[in-house]
Motif scaffolding. Structure first.
Motif, PDB file in Angstrom:
ATOM      1  N   ASP A   1      48.117  45.256  35.710  1.00 34.46           N
ATOM      2  CA  ASP A   1      48.246  44.969  37.138  1.00 34.46           C
ATOM      3  C   ASP A   1      47.154  45.668  37.943  1.00 34.46           C
ATOM      4  O   ASP A   1      46.592  45.088  38.887  1.00 34.46           O
ATOM      5  CB  ASP A   1      49.626  45.404  37.636  1.00 34.46           C
ATOM      6  CG  ASP A   1      50.745  44.537  37.079  1.00 34.46           C
ATOM      7  OD1 ASP A   1      50.436  43.469  36.515  1.00 34.46           O
ATOM      8  OD2 ASP A   1      51.922  44.935  37.200  1.00 34.46           O
ATOM      9  N   ALA A   2      46.839  46.919  37.583  1.00 33.15           N
ATOM     10  CA  ALA A   2      45.787  47.654  38.286  1.00 33.15           C
ATOM     11  C   ALA A   2      44.430  47.003  38.056  1.00 33.15           C
ATOM     12  O   ALA A   2      43.614  46.893  38.983  1.00 33.15           O
ATOM     13  CB  ALA A   2      45.767  49.110  37.817  1.00 33.15           C
ATOM     14  N   ALA A   3      44.186  46.556  36.821  1.00 34.10           N
ATOM     15  CA  ALA A   3      42.920  45.890  36.517  1.00 34.10           C
ATOM     16  C   ALA A   3      42.793  44.578  37.279  1.00 34.10           C
ATOM     17  O   ALA A   3      41.711  44.233  37.779  1.00 34.10           O
ATOM     18  CB  ALA A   3      42.810  45.644  35.010  1.00 34.10           C
ATOM     19  N   GLN A   4      43.887  43.835  37.401  1.00 37.72           N
ATOM     20  CA  GLN A   4      43.830  42.563  38.099  1.00 37.72           C
ATOM     21  C   GLN A   4      43.632  42.748  39.604  1.00 37.72           C
ATOM     22  O   GLN A   4      43.018  41.906  40.254  1.00 37.72           O
ATOM     23  CB  GLN A   4      45.087  41.749  37.801  1.00 37.72           C
ATOM     24  CG  GLN A   4      45.116  41.246  36.364  1.00 37.72           C
ATOM     25  CD  GLN A   4      46.274  40.312  36.061  1.00 37.72           C
ATOM     26  OE1 GLN A   4      47.169  40.123  36.884  1.00 37.72           O
ATOM     27  NE2 GLN A   4      46.264  39.722  34.885  1.00 37.72           N
ATOM     28  N   VAL A   5      44.125  43.863  40.151  1.00 31.60           N
ATOM     29  CA  VAL A   5      43.842  44.170  41.559  1.00 31.60           C
ATOM     30  C   VAL A   5      42.340  44.333  41.759  1.00 31.60           C
ATOM     31  O   VAL A   5      41.751  43.821  42.720  1.00 31.60           O
ATOM     32  CB  VAL A   5      44.594  45.445  41.997  1.00 31.60           C
ATOM     33  CG1 VAL A   5      44.071  45.946  43.345  1.00 31.60           C
ATOM     34  CG2 VAL A   5      46.091  45.182  42.099  1.00 31.60           C
ATOM     35  N   TRP A   6      41.701  45.053  40.829  1.00 31.33           N
ATOM     36  CA  TRP A   6      40.248  45.250  40.894  1.00 31.33           C
ATOM     37  C   TRP A   6      39.520  43.919  40.761  1.00 31.33           C
ATOM     38  O   TRP A   6      38.580  43.630  41.506  1.00 31.33           O
ATOM     39  CB  TRP A   6      39.812  46.207  39.787  1.00 31.33           C
ATOM     40  CG  TRP A   6      38.366  46.588  39.819  1.00 31.33           C
ATOM     41  CD1 TRP A   6      37.794  47.635  40.487  1.00 31.33           C
ATOM     42  CD2 TRP A   6      37.285  45.917  39.138  1.00 31.33           C
ATOM     43  NE1 TRP A   6      36.439  47.670  40.262  1.00 31.33           N
ATOM     44  CE2 TRP A   6      36.093  46.625  39.444  1.00 31.33           C
ATOM     45  CE3 TRP A   6      37.209  44.801  38.309  1.00 31.33           C
ATOM     46  CZ2 TRP A   6      34.851  46.249  38.938  1.00 31.33           C
ATOM     47  CZ3 TRP A   6      35.969  44.415  37.803  1.00 31.33           C
ATOM     48  CH2 TRP A   6      34.807  45.136  38.119  1.00 31.33           C
ATOM     49  N   LEU A   7      39.949  43.085  39.799  1.00 33.04           N
ATOM     50  CA  LEU A   7      39.309  41.796  39.586  1.00 33.04           C
ATOM     51  C   LEU A   7      39.447  40.888  40.813  1.00 33.04           C
ATOM     52  O   LEU A   7      38.505  40.195  41.203  1.00 33.04           O
ATOM     53  CB  LEU A   7      39.908  41.112  38.358  1.00 33.04           C
ATOM     54  CG  LEU A   7      39.556  41.731  37.000  1.00 33.04           C
ATOM     55  CD1 LEU A   7      40.463  41.167  35.905  1.00 33.04           C
ATOM     56  CD2 LEU A   7      38.093  41.479  36.652  1.00 33.04           C
ATOM     57  N   LYS A   8      40.611  40.894  41.440  1.00 37.47           N
ATOM     58  CA  LYS A   8      40.829  40.062  42.624  1.00 37.47           C
ATOM     59  C   LYS A   8      39.970  40.534  43.794  1.00 37.47           C
ATOM     60  O   LYS A   8      39.464  39.710  44.571  1.00 37.47           O
ATOM     61  CB  LYS A   8      42.313  40.074  43.008  1.00 37.47           C
ATOM     62  CG  LYS A   8      43.198  39.323  42.021  1.00 37.47           C
ATOM     63  CD  LYS A   8      44.663  39.461  42.382  1.00 37.47           C
ATOM     64  CE  LYS A   8      45.543  38.741  41.360  1.00 37.47           C
ATOM     65  NZ  LYS A   8      46.989  38.869  41.664  1.00 37.47           N
ATOM     66  N   LYS A   9      39.798  41.846  43.911  1.00 38.52           N
ATOM     67  CA  LYS A   9      38.943  42.383  44.978  1.00 38.52           C
ATOM     68  C   LYS A   9      37.505  41.920  44.779  1.00 38.52           C
ATOM     69  O   LYS A   9      36.831  41.503  45.732  1.00 38.52           O
ATOM     70  CB  LYS A   9      39.012  43.908  44.979  1.00 38.52           C
ATOM     71  CG  LYS A   9      38.193  44.562  46.080  1.00 38.52           C
ATOM     72  CD  LYS A   9      38.352  46.077  46.055  1.00 38.52           C
ATOM     73  CE  LYS A   9      37.522  46.731  47.152  1.00 38.52           C
ATOM     74  NZ  LYS A   9      37.662  48.215  47.129  1.00 38.52           N
ATOM     75  N   GLN A  10      37.024  41.974  43.529  1.00 36.70           N
ATOM     76  CA  GLN A  10      35.669  41.512  43.238  1.00 36.70           C
ATOM     77  C   GLN A  10      35.551  40.005  43.485  1.00 36.70           C
ATOM     78  O   GLN A  10      34.533  39.520  43.984  1.00 36.70           O
ATOM     79  CB  GLN A  10      35.300  41.830  41.778  1.00 36.70           C
ATOM     80  CG  GLN A  10      35.397  43.295  41.401  1.00 36.70           C
ATOM     81  CD  GLN A  10      34.553  44.182  42.286  1.00 36.70           C
ATOM     82  OE1 GLN A  10      33.378  43.910  42.508  1.00 36.70           O
ATOM     83  NE2 GLN A  10      35.147  45.253  42.789  1.00 36.70           N
ATOM     84  N   ALA A  11      36.603  39.263  43.108  1.00 40.56           N
ATOM     85  CA  ALA A  11      36.595  37.819  43.297  1.00 40.56           C
ATOM     86  C   ALA A  11      36.502  37.456  44.772  1.00 40.56           C
ATOM     87  O   ALA A  11      35.699  36.593  45.158  1.00 40.56           O
ATOM     88  CB  ALA A  11      37.849  37.204  42.677  1.00 40.56           C
ATOM     89  N   LYS A  12      37.311  38.106  45.603  1.00 38.92           N
ATOM     90  CA  LYS A  12      37.313  37.800  47.048  1.00 38.92           C
ATOM     91  C   LYS A  12      35.932  38.055  47.651  1.00 38.92           C
ATOM     92  O   LYS A  12      35.404  37.220  48.410  1.00 38.92           O
ATOM     93  CB  LYS A  12      38.364  38.665  47.742  1.00 38.92           C
ATOM     94  CG  LYS A  12      38.545  38.359  49.232  1.00 38.92           C
ATOM     95  CD  LYS A  12      39.304  37.072  49.434  1.00 38.92           C
ATOM     96  CE  LYS A  12      39.595  36.798  50.913  1.00 38.92           C
ATOM     97  NZ  LYS A  12      40.561  37.739  51.479  1.00 38.92           N
ATOM     98  N   ARG A  13      35.320  39.162  47.298  1.00 38.88           N
ATOM     99  CA  ARG A  13      34.005  39.501  47.835  1.00 38.88           C
ATOM    100  C   ARG A  13      32.960  38.462  47.404  1.00 38.88           C
ATOM    101  O   ARG A  13      32.193  37.957  48.225  1.00 38.88           O
ATOM    102  CB  ARG A  13      33.584  40.894  47.363  1.00 38.88           C
ATOM    103  CG  ARG A  13      32.190  41.314  47.818  1.00 38.88           C
ATOM    104  CD  ARG A  13      31.714  42.546  47.081  1.00 38.88           C
ATOM    105  NE  ARG A  13      31.649  42.326  45.644  1.00 38.88           N
ATOM    106  CZ  ARG A  13      30.670  41.663  45.043  1.00 38.88           C
ATOM    107  NH1 ARG A  13      29.682  41.124  45.754  1.00 38.88           N
ATOM    108  NH2 ARG A  13      30.662  41.511  43.725  1.00 38.88           N
TER     109      ARG A  13
END
Length: 306
Positions: free
Chosen positions: A194-206
Motif C-alpha cells: 500500500d505504501a509503495a502504491q501511494v508513491w507510484l500514484k504520486k509519480q503517476a499524477k505528476r
C-alpha cells in the motif's frame, strides 16, 4: 443542464484503427512539456458513449484475430468466428477473448442470434479473465525490501525505511533507481504494498499532468480535470467537459505507451468516437500511434485502450 458525454479506453483492445489517408510529419510528435496550464473542476459523471457503429469496435472485449462483432449487454465484443465439424454452436472464452465455432450448415444469422442469447454468460466470463490478468500482474510483484517493481518500462528497487529507525535498509543505488517507502517496524506485505502504491500514484499524477499539459495545446484542446483511476478494465476515459481519467497502473509502462493513452483521451475532446476523423486527430501529433497501441495491447499489465 445537459450531462457531459464520456468516452473510455479499455485495458483490452483489439481491432486495428482506421489509418488516416495522410500522415503528418514526425516533427509534430512529442517534445518536452510546456509550462502547466490551470485546471478547473468538471461536472458530474455521465454515461459511456459507444463508438461509431460503422467502425470495428475499439471498446469492450476484442479478440486479436476477431472477424465478427456484436454488442452484448451494452458492451462491444469482437470475437473470432470459425467453422468446425462440431454438431452445434460452441463458445470458448480464453485469455485472448471469445471464440465461436459452428458447423457449416448453421447460418451466420443463427450464429449471431446464439451469441446474443448467450450474451450474459459471455460478458461475465470475459470480465473474469480481464480481472484475473490484472490481479496476476499485481501479485507477481513481491512487496518486500529489495523487490523489483516495474516503473516507466524499467524497474526500480523497493527500499523499505522502517519508521523510527531513520535509515533505509542498506542499498547503493542512485535515487532514480529506488522506490522508497516508510512503514512501521514489522510491517506486513500488505502495508508495504500500500505504501509503495501511494508513491507510484504520486509519480503517476505528476507525470500524467505533465504529458496532458504538453499534448493538449498540440491538439488544440483544453482539459479541465485529471483523476486517477484504479479500474480493472480501462486505461482511461474522457468526457466532453474536459474531465480526463487515467489509470495509475500506466506508470508501470514505458513513456511512449503512456503518451499514447494521453493523446488518445485528449483526442476524444475533439471527437467523441472512434471514427476515421478521430484516428486522424491522434495521428496529427503521434504518427506512430498504431505501433504504440499495439505495444500497449501486449503489455503485461493486462489492460486495454478505449
Amino acid at each position: 443542464m445537459r450531462a457531459p458525454l464520456q468516452f473510455v479506453l479499455d485495458f483490452f483492445t483489439g481491432g486495428d484503427p482506421v489509418v488516416p489517408t495522410t500522415v503528418p510529419s514526425p516533427t509534430q510528435a512529442s517534445n518536452p512539456s510546456p509550462a502547466p496550464l490551470p485546471a478547473a473542476d468538471a461536472t458530474a459523471r455521465a454515461p459511456t458513449v459507444a463508438p461509431d457503429a460503422a467502425q470495428p469496435p475499439a471498446t469492450g472485449f476484442v479478440h486479436p484475430a476477431a472477424n465478427r462483432h456484436a454488442q452484448l449487454q451494452g458492451v462491444l465484443v469482437s470475437f473470432r468466428f470459425e467453422r468446425s465439424r462440431r454438431k452445434s454452436i460452441g463458445f470458448l472464452v480464453g485469455a485472448d477473448g471469445l471464440v465461436v465455432r459452428a458447423p457449416n450448415w448453421v447460418t451466420l444469422r443463427e450464429v449471431d442470434a446464439a451469441v446474443q442469447e448467450k450474451s450474459a454468460w459471455i460478458v461475465a466470463k470475459l470480465q473474469q479473465f480481464r480481472e484475473r490478468q490484472t490481479e496476476q500482474f499485481q501479485k507477481a510483484i513481491e512487496w518486500r525490501h529489495g523487490a523489483e517493481v516495474p516503473f516507466l518500462g524499467r524497474t526500480v528497487q523497493l527500499c523499505v525505511l522502517e519508521r523510527g529507525v531513520g535509515r533505509v535498509l542498506g542499498h547503493d543505488l542512485s535515487p532514480d533507481q529506488v522506490l522508497p517507502v516508510t512503514v512501521p517496524p514489522d510491517a506486513s506485505v500488505t502495508q508495504v504494498r500500500d505504501a509503495a502504491q501511494v508513491w507510484l500514484k504520486k509519480q503517476a499524477k505528476r507525470l500524467f499532468e505533465e504529458r496532458l499539459h504538453h499534448f493538449a495545446p498540440l491538439l488544440g484542446v483544453r482539459w479541465q480535470k485529471l483523476s486517477l483511476s484504479s479500474a480493472s478494465t480501462r486505461w482511461g476515459s474522457a468526457r466532453n467537459d474536459g474531465h480526463i481519467r487515467l489509470n495509475w497502473r500506466l506508470i508501470h509502462l514505458p513513456i511512449s505507451q503512456i503518451d499514447y493513452v494521453v493523446v488518445h483521451e485528449l483526442a476524444h475532446l475533439r471527437e467523441m468516437n472512434h471514427s476515421p476523423r478521430f484516428w486522424e486527430t491522434v495521428g496529427e501529433v503521434m504518427p506512430d500511434y498504431a505501433q504504440r497501441r499495439k505495444a500497449l495491447r501486449q503489455s503485461p499489465v493486462g489492460l486495454a485502450d478505449d
